[in-house]
Design an enzyme around this catalytic site. Structure first.
Site, PDB file in Angstrom:
ATOM      1  N   LYS A  13      -6.235  -2.374   0.830  1.00 49.68           N
ATOM      2  CA  LYS A  13      -5.278  -2.837  -0.195  1.00 49.68           C
ATOM      3  C   LYS A  13      -4.289  -3.865   0.353  1.00 49.68           C
ATOM      4  O   LYS A  13      -4.057  -4.896  -0.261  1.00 49.68           O
ATOM      5  CB  LYS A  13      -4.452  -1.657  -0.761  1.00 49.68           C
ATOM      6  CG  LYS A  13      -5.234  -0.608  -1.486  1.00 49.68           C
ATOM      7  CD  LYS A  13      -4.304   0.417  -2.136  1.00 49.68           C
ATOM      8  CE  LYS A  13      -3.468   1.211  -1.135  1.00 49.68           C
ATOM      9  NZ  LYS A  13      -4.245   2.177  -0.325  1.00 49.68           N
ATOM     10  N   ARG A  88       0.976   5.460  -8.028  1.00 47.54           N
ATOM     11  CA  ARG A  88       0.086   6.380  -7.336  1.00 47.54           C
ATOM     12  C   ARG A  88      -0.043   7.705  -8.077  1.00 47.54           C
ATOM     13  O   ARG A  88      -0.769   8.585  -7.626  1.00 47.54           O
ATOM     14  CB  ARG A  88       0.650   6.660  -5.945  1.00 47.54           C
ATOM     15  CG  ARG A  88      -0.160   6.068  -4.795  1.00 47.54           C
ATOM     16  CD  ARG A  88       0.630   6.353  -3.544  1.00 47.54           C
ATOM     17  NE  ARG A  88      -0.118   6.301  -2.331  1.00 47.54           N
ATOM     18  CZ  ARG A  88      -0.145   5.247  -1.500  1.00 47.54           C
ATOM     19  NH1 ARG A  88       0.461   4.139  -1.815  1.00 47.54           N
ATOM     20  NH2 ARG A  88      -0.784   5.338  -0.364  1.00 47.54           N
ATOM     21  N   ARG A 127      -6.375   0.493  13.163  1.00 45.01           N
ATOM     22  CA  ARG A 127      -5.434  -0.393  12.469  1.00 45.01           C
ATOM     23  C   ARG A 127      -4.150  -0.601  13.276  1.00 45.01           C
ATOM     24  O   ARG A 127      -3.618   0.340  13.860  1.00 45.01           O
ATOM     25  CB  ARG A 127      -5.085   0.220  11.100  1.00 45.01           C
ATOM     26  CG  ARG A 127      -3.970  -0.485  10.369  1.00 45.01           C
ATOM     27  CD  ARG A 127      -4.049  -0.288   8.899  1.00 45.01           C
ATOM     28  NE  ARG A 127      -3.596   1.034   8.440  1.00 45.01           N
ATOM     29  CZ  ARG A 127      -3.576   1.386   7.157  1.00 45.01           C
ATOM     30  NH1 ARG A 127      -3.990   0.553   6.227  1.00 45.01           N
ATOM     31  NH2 ARG A 127      -3.164   2.584   6.815  1.00 45.01           N
ATOM     32  N   ARG A 160       0.758   2.896  13.068  1.00 47.82           N
ATOM     33  CA  ARG A 160       1.565   3.766  12.201  1.00 47.82           C
ATOM     34  C   ARG A 160       1.441   5.227  12.623  1.00 47.82           C
ATOM     35  O   ARG A 160       0.361   5.673  13.003  1.00 47.82           O
ATOM     36  CB  ARG A 160       1.091   3.626  10.749  1.00 47.82           C
ATOM     37  CG  ARG A 160       1.713   2.460  10.023  1.00 47.82           C
ATOM     38  CD  ARG A 160       1.035   2.162   8.717  1.00 47.82           C
ATOM     39  NE  ARG A 160       0.836   3.325   7.860  1.00 47.82           N
ATOM     40  CZ  ARG A 160       0.282   3.263   6.643  1.00 47.82           C
ATOM     41  NH1 ARG A 160      -0.121   2.100   6.159  1.00 47.82           N
ATOM     42  NH2 ARG A 160       0.139   4.342   5.926  1.00 47.82           N
ATOM     43  N   ARG A 171      -4.046  12.367   3.519  1.00 45.77           N
ATOM     44  CA  ARG A 171      -3.760  11.277   2.578  1.00 45.77           C
ATOM     45  C   ARG A 171      -4.937  11.033   1.637  1.00 45.77           C
ATOM     46  O   ARG A 171      -4.745  10.717   0.461  1.00 45.77           O
ATOM     47  CB  ARG A 171      -3.390  10.001   3.355  1.00 45.77           C
ATOM     48  CG  ARG A 171      -1.941  10.061   3.885  1.00 45.77           C
ATOM     49  CD  ARG A 171      -1.729   9.219   5.119  1.00 45.77           C
ATOM     50  NE  ARG A 171      -2.039   7.819   4.921  1.00 45.77           N
ATOM     51  CZ  ARG A 171      -2.426   6.981   5.894  1.00 45.77           C
ATOM     52  NH1 ARG A 171      -2.546   7.418   7.127  1.00 45.77           N
ATOM     53  NH2 ARG A 171      -2.670   5.729   5.623  1.00 45.77           N
TER      54      ARG A 171
END
Ligand code: ADP
Ligand code: ZN
Length: 220
Positions: A13, A88, A127, A160, A171
């Protein structure tokens, strides 16, 4: 123009939004970036938000809606916005429709990214994010020119806290339960555009963004 990015964590995203922001010259509002900024602050609100982020749980609707509403009142959003990570939940989607209708706007397109779970997990643990400009990199698929340093601004890259296998599993579950129903919400309104992001067909963030641009050029 108002574009929403739906999709589980790690589907791309943020990366697709960053490409679209450049091409369409509209604002990119990432609720995750907003919350991460607050969560690093030493205040009661900062600590509250941080506890949700650390658990991989959603920040409560009331607080989320209030913060996004403030952001959407800022000047740079007038021309258009890519909403990355908001709404969300159904309550957030209803609140967004209400906010937009107050200024004669509506949701124009809902981009729904999907990826195979194994690819999501691989992408999340590799990431890296720029601590300054929030650009997203990947130590395998999208390496910076110099290891650990952002190509765009020279900022330091970091991982993160919630990008661990355990937290991603949480998640993804939260996504299925709270956010996935929004596909039906927007499908009924007729503006859902699904894209499979996968190495199998070579449809990655760049190709996904191109599909969105052609969709907009042909239909909006
Ligand atoms: P990802 O899509 O990779 O999970 P985000 O950066 O979009 O990451 O979100 C990170 C975290 O921020 C979420 O796990 C959640 O705690 C919080 N968050 C972001 N957007 C929302 C939202 N719209 N409502 C509630 N919580 C949110
Ligand atoms: Zn940077």
């Amino acid at each position: 123009m108002v574009i929403i990015m739906l999709g589980a964590p790690g589907t791309g995203k943020g990366t697709v939004s960053a490409i679209l922001k450049e091409k369409l010259e509209i604002a990119h509002v990432s609720s995750g970036d907003i919350f991460r900024k607050y969560s690093s602050e030493d205040s009661e609100l900062g600590r509250e938000i941080n506890s949700y982020l650390q658990q991989g749980k959603l920040v409560p609707d009331e607080l989320t809606i209030k913060m996004i509403k403030e952001r959407l009142n800022e000047k740079d959003v007038e021309k258009g916005v890519i909403l990355d990570g908001f709404p969300r939940t159904e309550a957030q989607a209803v609140a967004l429709d209400k906010m937009l209708s107050e200024t004669g706007k509506k949701v124009d397109l809902v981009v729904d990214l999907d990826s195979p779970k194994q690819e999501i997990l691989d992408r999340i643990v590799t990431r890296r994010i720029c601590q300054d400009c929030k650009a997203v990199y990947n130590t395998k698929l999208n390496k910076p020119k110099v290891e650990g340093i952002c190509d765009k601004c020279g900022g330091k890259l970091y991982q993160r806290d919630d990008d661990t296998i355990e937290k991603v599993e949480t998640r993804i579950e939260v996504y299925k339960k709270e956010t996935k129903p929004l596909e039906e919400y927007y499908n009924k309104k007729g503006n859902l555009f699904e894209i499979e992001v996968t190495e199998k067909t070579g449809t990655m963030a760049k190709e996904a963004a191109e599909k969105v641009i052609s969709k907009i050029n042909s239909e909006l």
